[in-house]
Motif scaffolding. Structure first.
Motif, PDB file in Angstrom:
ATOM      1  N   SER A  15      -0.060  -0.854  -2.351  1.00 37.05           N
ATOM      2  CA  SER A  15       1.142  -0.013  -2.413  1.00 37.05           C
ATOM      3  C   SER A  15       1.053   1.128  -1.406  1.00 37.05           C
ATOM      4  CB  SER A  15       1.322   0.547  -3.826  1.00 37.05           C
ATOM      5  OG  SER A  15       1.508  -0.496  -4.759  1.00 37.05           O
ATOM      6  N   ILE A  16      -0.117   1.761  -1.310  1.00 32.25           N
ATOM      7  CA  ILE A  16      -0.282   2.868  -0.356  1.00 32.25           C
ATOM      8  C   ILE A  16      -0.207   2.348   1.075  1.00 32.25           C
ATOM      9  CG2 ILE A  16      -1.873   4.643   0.472  1.00 32.25           C
ATOM     10  CD1 ILE A  16      -2.964   4.766  -2.423  1.00 32.25           C
ATOM     11  N   ALA A  17      -0.881   1.244   1.346  1.00 31.55           N
ATOM     12  CA  ALA A  17      -0.872   0.697   2.708  1.00 31.55           C
ATOM     13  C   ALA A  17       0.547   0.363   3.162  1.00 31.55           C
ATOM     14  CB  ALA A  17      -1.764  -0.538   2.769  1.00 31.55           C
ATOM     15  N   ARG A  18       1.366  -0.164   2.275  1.00 33.12           N
ATOM     16  CA  ARG A  18       2.737  -0.536   2.647  1.00 33.12           C
ATOM     17  C   ARG A  18       3.549   0.668   3.116  1.00 33.12           C
ATOM     18  NH1 ARG A  18       6.091  -1.888  -0.828  1.00 33.12           N
ATOM     19  NH2 ARG A  18       7.367  -3.334   0.393  1.00 33.12           N
ATOM     20  N   ILE A  71      -8.376   3.215   3.168  1.00 33.14           N
ATOM     21  CA  ILE A  71      -8.083   2.941   1.757  1.00 33.14           C
ATOM     22  C   ILE A  71      -9.140   1.974   1.246  1.00 33.14           C
ATOM     23  CG2 ILE A  71      -6.398   2.033   0.119  1.00 33.14           C
ATOM     24  CD1 ILE A  71      -4.243   2.618   2.267  1.00 33.14           C
ATOM     25  N   VAL A  72      -9.818   2.339   0.193  1.00 30.80           N
ATOM     26  CA  VAL A  72     -10.860   1.494  -0.379  1.00 30.80           C
ATOM     27  C   VAL A  72     -10.275   0.724  -1.556  1.00 30.80           C
ATOM     28  CG1 VAL A  72     -13.167   1.406  -1.384  1.00 30.80           C
ATOM     29  CG2 VAL A  72     -12.598   3.173   0.315  1.00 30.80           C
ATOM     30  N   GLY A  73     -10.096  -0.578  -1.365  1.00 29.85           N
ATOM     31  CA  GLY A  73      -9.534  -1.415  -2.420  1.00 29.85           C
ATOM     32  C   GLY A  73      -8.163  -1.952  -2.047  1.00 29.85           C
ATOM     33  N   ALA A  74      -7.986  -3.271  -2.187  1.00 28.26           N
ATOM     34  CA  ALA A  74      -6.689  -3.900  -1.888  1.00 28.26           C
ATOM     35  C   ALA A  74      -6.128  -4.530  -3.140  1.00 28.26           C
ATOM     36  CB  ALA A  74      -6.835  -4.933  -0.776  1.00 28.26           C
ATOM     37  N   GLY A  75      -6.086  -3.726  -4.206  1.00 31.35           N
ATOM     38  CA  GLY A  75      -5.386  -4.126  -5.417  1.00 31.35           C
ATOM     39  C   GLY A  75      -3.992  -3.527  -5.404  1.00 31.35           C
ATOM     40  N   TYR A  78       2.816  -9.439  -1.276  1.00 33.40           N
ATOM     41  CA  TYR A  78       2.797  -8.521  -0.129  1.00 33.40           C
ATOM     42  C   TYR A  78       1.810  -8.933   0.963  1.00 33.40           C
ATOM     43  CZ  TYR A  78       5.503  -5.669  -3.324  1.00 33.40           C
ATOM     44  OH  TYR A  78       6.474  -5.225  -4.180  1.00 33.40           O
ATOM     45  N   ARG A  79       1.265 -10.118   0.854  1.00 33.65           N
ATOM     46  CA  ARG A  79       0.287 -10.568   1.850  1.00 33.65           C
ATOM     47  C   ARG A  79       0.896 -10.633   3.249  1.00 33.65           C
ATOM     48  NH1 ARG A  79      -3.185 -16.269   1.845  1.00 33.65           N
ATOM     49  NH2 ARG A  79      -3.669 -16.265   4.077  1.00 33.65           N
ATOM     50  N   ASP A  80       2.044 -11.276   3.390  1.00 30.41           N
ATOM     51  CA  ASP A  80       2.633 -11.465   4.717  1.00 30.41           C
ATOM     52  C   ASP A  80       2.945 -10.130   5.386  1.00 30.41           C
ATOM     53  OD1 ASP A  80       2.420 -14.170   4.406  1.00 30.41           O
ATOM     54  OD2 ASP A  80       4.532 -14.504   3.916  1.00 30.41           O
ATOM     55  N   GLU A  81       3.467  -9.170   4.602  1.00 32.01           N
ATOM     56  CA  GLU A  81       3.805  -7.858   5.173  1.00 32.01           C
ATOM     57  C   GLU A  81       2.579  -7.202   5.814  1.00 32.01           C
ATOM     58  OE1 GLU A  81       7.287  -6.463   2.011  1.00 32.01           O
ATOM     59  OE2 GLU A  81       5.635  -5.155   2.523  1.00 32.01           O
ATOM     60  N   LEU A  82       1.467  -7.207   5.088  1.00 35.04           N
ATOM     61  CA  LEU A  82       0.279  -6.545   5.605  1.00 35.04           C
ATOM     62  C   LEU A  82      -0.370  -7.354   6.730  1.00 35.04           C
ATOM     63  CD1 LEU A  82      -1.339  -5.117   2.350  1.00 35.04           C
ATOM     64  CD2 LEU A  82       0.127  -3.975   4.012  1.00 35.04           C
ATOM     65  N   GLU A  83      -0.270  -8.662   6.643  1.00 40.41           N
ATOM     66  CA  GLU A  83      -0.860  -9.490   7.695  1.00 40.41           C
ATOM     67  C   GLU A  83      -0.127  -9.290   9.023  1.00 40.41           C
ATOM     68  OE1 GLU A  83      -2.592 -14.030   8.151  1.00 40.41           O
ATOM     69  OE2 GLU A  83      -0.950 -13.654   6.740  1.00 40.41           O
ATOM     70  N   GLN A  84       1.161  -9.029   8.953  1.00 39.19           N
ATOM     71  CA  GLN A  84       1.959  -8.885  10.168  1.00 39.19           C
ATOM     72  C   GLN A  84       2.004  -7.452  10.692  1.00 39.19           C
ATOM     73  OE1 GLN A  84       5.780 -10.537   9.080  1.00 39.19           O
ATOM     74  NE2 GLN A  84       4.866 -12.485   8.487  1.00 39.19           N
ATOM     75  N   ALA A  85       1.503  -6.506   9.900  1.00 40.22           N
ATOM     76  CA  ALA A  85       1.551  -5.096  10.313  1.00 40.22           C
ATOM     77  C   ALA A  85       0.427  -4.797  11.300  1.00 40.22           C
ATOM     78  CB  ALA A  85       1.434  -4.197   9.082  1.00 40.22           C
ATOM     79  N   SER A  86       0.790  -4.440  12.522  1.00 41.03           N
ATOM     80  CA  SER A  86      -0.227  -4.249  13.568  1.00 41.03           C
ATOM     81  C   SER A  86      -1.064  -2.995  13.358  1.00 41.03           C
ATOM     82  CB  SER A  86       0.454  -4.193  14.948  1.00 41.03           C
ATOM     83  OG  SER A  86       1.394  -3.124  14.993  1.00 41.03           O
ATOM     84  N   ASN A  87      -0.527  -2.007  12.642  1.00 39.07           N
ATOM     85  CA  ASN A  87      -1.275  -0.760  12.446  1.00 39.07           C
ATOM     86  C   ASN A  87      -2.059  -0.737  11.136  1.00 39.07           C
ATOM     87  OD1 ASN A  87       1.200  -0.546  10.937  1.00 39.07           O
ATOM     88  ND2 ASN A  87       0.761   1.637  10.682  1.00 39.07           N
ATOM     89  N   ILE A  88      -1.984  -1.812  10.355  1.00 39.93           N
ATOM     90  CA  ILE A  88      -2.736  -1.920   9.109  1.00 39.93           C
ATOM     91  C   ILE A  88      -3.806  -2.985   9.285  1.00 39.93           C
ATOM     92  CG2 ILE A  88      -2.614  -2.245   6.615  1.00 39.93           C
ATOM     93  CD1 ILE A  88      -0.811   0.001   7.503  1.00 39.93           C
ATOM     94  N   HIS A  89      -5.072  -2.600   9.187  1.00 41.40           N
ATOM     95  CA  HIS A  89      -6.175  -3.547   9.336  1.00 41.40           C
ATOM     96  C   HIS A  89      -6.859  -3.724   7.982  1.00 41.40           C
ATOM     97  CE1 HIS A  89      -6.663  -2.627  13.939  1.00 41.40           C
ATOM     98  NE2 HIS A  89      -5.468  -3.101  13.617  1.00 41.40           N
ATOM     99  N   VAL A 118      -4.368   2.472   9.904  1.00 36.08           N
ATOM    100  CA  VAL A 118      -4.839   2.396   8.514  1.00 36.08           C
ATOM    101  C   VAL A 118      -5.861   1.282   8.387  1.00 36.08           C
ATOM    102  CG1 VAL A 118      -4.179   2.021   6.105  1.00 36.08           C
ATOM    103  CG2 VAL A 118      -2.640   3.266   7.641  1.00 36.08           C
ATOM    104  N   CYS A 119      -6.979   1.596   7.765  1.00 34.88           N
ATOM    105  CA  CYS A 119      -7.999   0.609   7.428  1.00 34.88           C
ATOM    106  C   CYS A 119      -7.998   0.411   5.926  1.00 34.88           C
ATOM    107  CB  CYS A 119      -9.365   1.090   7.892  1.00 34.88           C
ATOM    108  SG  CYS A 119     -10.754   0.145   7.221  1.00 34.88           S
ATOM    109  N   VAL A 120      -7.958  -0.825   5.473  1.00 35.35           N
ATOM    110  CA  VAL A 120      -8.087  -1.156   4.060  1.00 35.35           C
ATOM    111  C   VAL A 120      -9.370  -1.957   3.889  1.00 35.35           C
ATOM    112  CG1 VAL A 120      -7.050  -2.287   2.055  1.00 35.35           C
ATOM    113  CG2 VAL A 120      -5.577  -1.227   3.796  1.00 35.35           C
ATOM    114  N   LEU A 121     -10.248  -1.508   3.009  1.00 28.56           N
ATOM    115  CA  LEU A 121     -11.506  -2.203   2.753  1.00 28.56           C
ATOM    116  C   LEU A 121     -11.389  -2.992   1.464  1.00 28.56           C
ATOM    117  CD1 LEU A 121     -14.067   0.651   3.561  1.00 28.56           C
ATOM    118  CD2 LEU A 121     -13.376  -1.252   5.039  1.00 28.56           C
ATOM    119  N   GLU A 122     -11.514  -4.301   1.553  1.00 28.88           N
ATOM    120  CA  GLU A 122     -11.446  -5.186   0.382  1.00 28.88           C
ATOM    121  C   GLU A 122     -12.772  -5.911   0.209  1.00 28.88           C
ATOM    122  OE1 GLU A 122     -11.191  -7.321  -2.704  1.00 28.88           O
ATOM    123  OE2 GLU A 122      -9.607  -5.845  -2.281  1.00 28.88           O
TER     124      GLU A 122
END
Length: 361
Positions: free
Chosen positions: A29-32, A20-24, A171-182, A41-45
């Motif tokens: 929303s998609i990453a969650r 996913i390109v963009g962490a707005g 939603y910072r904490d959710e994504l920070e704690q998700a092991s499959n979301i980088h 999942v890779c998110v590029l910010e």
């Protein structure tokens, strides 16, 4: 989890199921949706977790045509994206805006409003809006307000819910704690590499401002960088096709949409409209709602025009029951918001003049 891409091994290729390109708001929303699932999942910010002037300067660009906000001011390049400064005015699209209009020289949306509506419920939850109907009479009853006593004409009142949800904070904490979301911070996409026919994206080329480069291979790629940046990235990825990606018909970037605004005039009512309250932002607990006056669909069709709206802003102190909504206070808040983001506000002179227009404020 968060990854500081500036520390990655040089030219390393990272493998994921989804990139996913963009962490707005869109990217987050998609990453969650993939938290705790089997896909990686890779998110590029582009930026970090807070504002950075050097990263923000990457949004700059040449502007031609009608005057508009500078490109560097309409987006924010750090985690949470433009939600870090948006006003949070929310309302559904209309059926006429989604459908075909023979007086608009462009194709209609590929989906109908009916197909879109089920997703509004999910979007409301993400934004933190109450699960109330988008019905004016409901909100007037809930807020204890009234609309302006206008004669029948081309304008109709509609409710606008206001919720400036800061996605990066919520939603910072959710994504920070998700092991499959980088979430890769400080990662600027420079090119989407495709097959020879430019029909399938194979790899994303990424560069950090410190010179570090790496690549991401994924089964699927999602561009979630906003209307301007998405078009830029598609046009920039032109190695296989000089027209860029998805641009066989030369349409990418040609449907820029925003809500240009102007001060159209002053309203001097002949009756006291203060009891109506609907010309102000109405509050009830955590709920905030304003009323706009828009062209009806009937008038748009008859006059072959597109949508426009009128929002009233009180400028005289005696018309403002809540002093926090006076023009000087609102301009003062705008200046503070922009200074906190280390930038000079648009129309700085106008806002400064508003601040000093009423010493009593």
């Amino acid at each position: 989890m968060f990854v500081d891409a500036r520390t990655l091994e040089q030219d390393r290729v990272r493998q994921y199921d989804l990139c996913i390109v963009g962490a707005g708001p869109a990217g987050i929303s998609i990453a969650r949706e993939f938290i705790g699932r089997g896909e990686s999942v890779c998110v590029l910010e582009s930026g970090g977790l807070s504002f950075d002037a050097d990263t923000q300067s990457l949004a700059a660009g040449e502007e031609t045509g009608q005057p508009f906000f500078t490109l560097v001011s309409i987006v924010l390049r750090y985690f949470g994206g433009t939600s870090n400064h948006w006003a949070g005015n929310c309302f559904p699209l209309s059926s006429i805006a989604m459908g075909h209009r023979d007086w608009v020289d462009a194709p209609a949306w590929p989906v109908s409003l009916e197909q879109l509506m089920p997703f509004y419920d999910r979007a409301q939850k993400l934004i933190g809006l109450p699960e109330d109907p988008w019905d004016l009479s409901h909100w007037l009853t809930k807020m204890g307000g009234q609309v302006l006593p206008l004669k029948a004409g081309p304008l109709e009142p509609v409710p606008v819910q206001i919720k400036p949800q800061r996605f990066g904070q919520v939603y910072r904490d959710e994504l920070e704690q998700a092991s499959n979301i980088h979430v890769h911070l400080w990662s600027n996409l420079t090119e989407l590499e495709t097959d020879a026919n430019a029909t399938t994206v194979r790899r994303a080329r990424v560069k950090c401002l410190n010179g570090r480069t790496f690549a991401v291979q994924a089964r699927r790629f999602v561009l979630a960088s906003g209307g301007v940046e998405n078009a830029r990235l598609l046009l920039l990825s032109n190695r296989s096709n000089p027209m860029g990606l998805g641009n066989a018909h030369d349409q990418v970037g040609r449907f820029f949409m925003d809500h240009p605004r102007l001060v159209a005039g002053e309203l001097h009512p002949q009756v006291d409209i203060r009891p109506a309250r609907a010309f102000l932002t109405m509050r009830n607990g955590q709920d905030k709602v304003a009323v706009q006056y828009r062209l009806s669909e009937k008038v748009q069709t008859e006059r072959r025009t597109t949508q426009s709206a009128v929002a009233l802003r009180p400028v005289s102190p005696e018309w403002v029951p809540d002093r926090s909504q006076s023009l000087p206070i609102m301009s003062y808040r705008q200046i503070l918001r922009d200074f906190k983001q280390a930038r000079v506000p648009d129309d700085f002179g106008k806002h400064l003049a508003n601040v000093f227009s009423d010493p009593g404020e």
